[in-house]
Scaffold this active site. Sequence first.
Site, mmCIF file in Angstrom:
data_model
loop_
_atom_site.group_PDB
_atom_site.id
_atom_site.type_symbol
_atom_site.label_atom_id
_atom_site.label_comp_id
_atom_site.label_asym_id
_atom_site.label_seq_id
_atom_site.Cartn_x
_atom_site.Cartn_y
_atom_site.Cartn_z
ATOM 1 N N ASP A 27 37.431 61.092 34.921
ATOM 2 C CA ASP A 27 36.209 60.335 35.186
ATOM 3 C C ASP A 27 37.246 58.875 34.568
ATOM 4 O O ASP A 27 37.301 57.878 34.400
ATOM 5 C CB ASP A 27 35.427 59.839 34.286
ATOM 6 C CG ASP A 27 34.596 61.220 35.434
ATOM 7 O OD1 ASP A 27 34.675 61.340 36.122
ATOM 8 O OD2 ASP A 27 33.189 61.724 34.861
ATOM 9 N N ARG A 51 23.025 67.922 43.528
ATOM 10 C CA ARG A 51 23.804 68.509 44.714
ATOM 11 C C ARG A 51 23.076 70.368 45.004
ATOM 12 O O ARG A 51 23.441 70.399 46.441
ATOM 13 C CB ARG A 51 25.268 68.526 43.800
ATOM 14 C CG ARG A 51 25.582 67.167 43.762
ATOM 15 C CD ARG A 51 27.004 66.583 43.335
ATOM 16 N NE ARG A 51 26.910 65.533 42.854
ATOM 17 C CZ ARG A 51 28.177 64.912 42.493
ATOM 18 N NH1 ARG A 51 29.312 65.750 42.553
ATOM 19 N NH2 ARG A 51 28.344 63.654 42.178
#
Length: 306
Positions: free
Chosen positions: A87, A158
Site C-alpha cells: 500500500d 469480502r
Amino acid sequence: MNDRRSGAYRVGTRASALARLQTGAVRARLEALHPGTSFVEVLVSTQGDRDTTTPLQAIGAPDLFTDALEGALSAGEIDLAVHSLKDVPLKAADGLILGAIGLREDARDVLVASNGWTLPSLPQGARVGTCSMRRSAQLKAVRPDLTLPPLRGNIDTRVRQVADGTFDAIVLAAAGLHRLGMHSVISQYLELEQMLPAPGQGALAIQCRADDHDTQSAIAPLDDQTVRQATAAERAVIEGIGGYSAPVGAYAGIEGDSLVVRAAIYASDGRSAVRVQGSGNASDGRALGLTVAARAIALGAASLLS
C-alpha cells in the site's frame, strides 16, 4: 511531540482488524526487544477506510491507505506507522523513511470460492470479485469467460459475499487470511506461474520520521535485509515502467547466491503480456528491478500500458 520520558512510543495504524493485528505483532516484537518500553496503538482513519464503495481504480490515489498515517507522522502525532508494504507509494513523503521492512508472509494470491471451486473448475461466466487491475488482467488471461465485478470492504465482508452468493469467488492475498487465521476459507493457492503478486505483497513496512533517530534505532532490529532487497526489486519494476496504475505483477526471492526477479506487465484485457526475469546481486534489489523493467519496456511493455 512525543514525551519520551514516559517510555512510550505512539504506533499509528489503520482501524481494520487486519491492520490492528499486524500492528499488534510489530508492537509485541518491539516490546520484547525493549523491555520496560511501551508501544501504544493509535488508530488513524485513512481515505481508503472512509470510502469503502468506490472501486480503487476510480479513486486512483496511490496513498489511499497511507495518507492520514503519513500526515500524523509528519505532524508529530505518532512516532511510527505500520503499513502493508504493497500500500505504500513509491515516492516517500517528505521527511519520512521506511525504517524497517520485514515480517513477510506468503506473498501469493488465493481463491476463496463457493463449493471449493478452483480457478479451472469455476462455472462458465462465474462472478469473481476483485479490486485489482493486476488480478483482473491475470484472471482474464486464463479464464476470459469470467465476470469480474469490483470488490471492496474488509476481509470479513469480502468473504461473506462469497458465502451469501454475491460472488461465486473472490481473489485475496494469502498473507491477510493467514494473519487472521482464516486458512480454512481458501479454495486454492494461485502459484506464481498462475498469478504474480503485487510488489511488496505480504511484507510489512514501519515508517518513521527521517530526523527521529531514537525511533529509527528502536525499530532497526525488525529490518530484514533479505525482504528489503527483494521488495525493493519488486517495487523498482513498478518504478521502471511508470507507476502503480498499470497491471503489473512482480516477485523476487533468493535462489542460491542471487536475487531472482520475475515480473509481468499485462494488457488490461489479459490478452497479451510481457514476462521477464532477471537475476543479480542480492545487495542491490532496486538496481535489479530497474534492469528488469527496462528489459520489459524493450520487449514492448509500453504498448500494453497505453
